[in-house]
Design an enzyme around this catalytic site. Structure first.
Site, mmCIF file in Angstrom:
data_model
loop_
_atom_site.group_PDB
_atom_site.id
_atom_site.type_symbol
_atom_site.label_atom_id
_atom_site.label_comp_id
_atom_site.label_asym_id
_atom_site.label_seq_id
_atom_site.Cartn_x
_atom_site.Cartn_y
_atom_site.Cartn_z
ATOM 1 N N PRO A 85 2.806 7.551 5.911
ATOM 2 C CA PRO A 85 2.112 8.000 7.126
ATOM 3 C C PRO A 85 2.775 7.553 8.428
ATOM 4 O O PRO A 85 3.207 6.400 8.570
ATOM 5 C CB PRO A 85 0.725 7.385 6.966
ATOM 6 N N CYS A 86 2.822 8.495 9.382
ATOM 7 C CA CYS A 86 3.493 8.267 10.663
ATOM 8 C C CYS A 86 2.615 7.658 11.757
ATOM 9 O O CYS A 86 3.136 6.984 12.653
ATOM 10 C CB CYS A 86 4.067 9.585 11.191
#
Length: 441
Positions: A85-86
């Site tokens: 996840p960013c």
């Protein structure tokens, strides 16, 4: 069957998966949280084993089941890959890093000690490359070194590998030294086409007379395409700054259209035509998007040589989100080929200077006593004023516990525990996922 195996976590709709497959890696497992993206993976590669759910849950993915001692002949997985996840590192977000319950980067690194893969590939947004996360990055490199691996970070520009888009990605590659010495970052493949050159055939597909003129205006590569989250609604080409950049290219970024122009209903705005999801896919490096729900509107059989053809499950918004959040397949292929060559010991060994991401963190990690700002700067071999060291300690304090002690000469510091989720049973992440699973993307 390929001789190289890969386990991919946070696989999304398959951008990285397709690129790695084209580089010669066969998936033994792909793990993805979003059910629509899982459906896309299964639609394209029904023979793959795809696990749906939280990758950090042992009910979904048990790394020990893929460790060398659990595999035939004791051979390790060749590659552990993923696009974790960013949001914890995104410049557009709060950059909470280790304090963000969605952060899986540190957890993924810990799995290296369990799986013992020959290589690791993790990619994320450009924000992770910034000074804010220098300590976090150094912690990752140090942990890999403890596991017997050498790691290196690199900011990769997608446009260097033929993707007509401004899409920087921060990539970590790690291998054991006998393999890593043969690793070379992939050389750029040449200048990417412009948006106009890339999308002209699609813009003109329904007979729009203005397509040629539009293509001349769209004479640059695209801004970064953002898939957005389930939380923030439908398809949209990005924040205000991105919309201005799209407008300069003659694109209406306020939504995504079902077809190329001319339009039967709403007239074209002063900004220009909207993109379709197929056009967005082209700008991500997929040369052809094939969506079974709209098969009558687009080609169903890819022309010979179109290796990036891909089906997408779901409606328009879901398809757009999958495409926008993906790692461009051509970039994944380029990285995969470089990793494969290194694992086969092809080419000449590379001479590299492994520098420290954060020398201040290194000093604190190597000393278990309290140190003043002056002592830290001296041991780190850098010239910094006390207030500059204090500022760096504040940044480190976002990802690590920093213990402080008052002295006559000022504050002294000692490094405490890493805040990130690495698999702890009592971490706040577990409760967050139980309550928000349907909204996490």
């Amino acid at each position: 069957m390929s001789e190289l195996s890969v386990i991919e976590i946070c696989a999304g709709a398959g951008g990285q998966a397709l690129g790695l497959e084209l580089a010669g890696f066969e998936h033994e497992l792909a793990v993805e949280l979003d059910p629509t993206a899982v459906a896309t993976l299964q639609l394209n590669r029904p023979h793959w084993k795809v696990a749906e759910g939280d990758v950090a849950s042992l009910d979904v993915f048990d790394p020990k089941a893929y460790a060398p001692e659990s595999r035939p002949g004791g051979r390790p997985i060749d590659l552990l890959a993923g696009g974790v996840p960013c949001p914890p590192f995104s410049i557009a977000g709060k950059q909470l890093g280790a304090d963000d319950e969605r952060d899986l980067f540190a957890w993924a690194v810990e799995q290296v000690d369990v799986l013992k893969p020959r290589a690791l590939l993790l990619e994320n947004v450009r924000g992770l490359s910034m000074p804010r996360f220098a300590g976090y990055r150094q912690h990752v490199l140090d942990r890999l070194r403890q596991f017997g691996y050498t790691g290196e970070w690199r900011l990769i520009q997608a446009s260097d590998y033929g993707v007509p888009q401004l899409r920087p990605r921060f990539v970590l590659i790690a291998m054991r030294e006998d393999d890593f010495q043969y690793f070379h970052w992939p050389e750029p493949t040449g200048q990417a086409k412009t948006v106009g050159e890339t999308l002209l055939p699609l813009m003109a597909a329904r007979g729009w007379e203005g397509a040629e003129e539009w293509a001349e205006q769209a004479h640059d590569i695209a801004p970064t395409i953002v898939g957005g989250s389930k939380k923030h609604g439908g398809a949209d080409l990005g924040p205000t700054r991105a919309k201005r950049a799209w407008a300069e290219l003659g694109v209406d970024a306020y939504g995504v259209h079902d077809t190329a122009p001319p339009y039967k209903t709403r007239p074209m705005t002063e900004f220009g035509p909207k993109l379709t999801v197929e056009m967005v896919a082209r700008l991500q490096g997929w040369l052809l998007i094939r969506n079974p729900e709209h098969a009558a509107e687009i080609e169903t059989d890819p022309p010979e040589g179109h290796e990036y053809a891909w089906w997408f499950a779901g409606g328009k918004t879901a398809v757009y989100r999958q495409i926008g959040n993906a790692f461009p397949p051509p970039v994944a292929k380029a990285l995969g080929l470089s990793i494969a060559r290194a694992l086969r010991h092809e080419g000449e060994p590379a001479a590299r200077d492994i520098s420290f991401a954060d020398p201040i963190y290194r000093v604190l990690r190597e000393h278990e006593t309290f140190l003043t700002a002056a002592q830290i700067a001296r041991k780190a071999g850098i010239e910094l004023e006390d207030h500059e060291v204090d500022e760096r300690m504040t940044l480190l304090g976002k990802d690590f516990e920093i213990l402080k002690e008052e002295r006559s000469s000022g504050l002294a510091y000692k490094l405490g525990k890493f805040r990130a989720f690495t698999g702890q049973d009592d971490h706040a992440r577990h409760d967050y996922y139980r309550k928000n699973l349907s909204r996490i993307s």
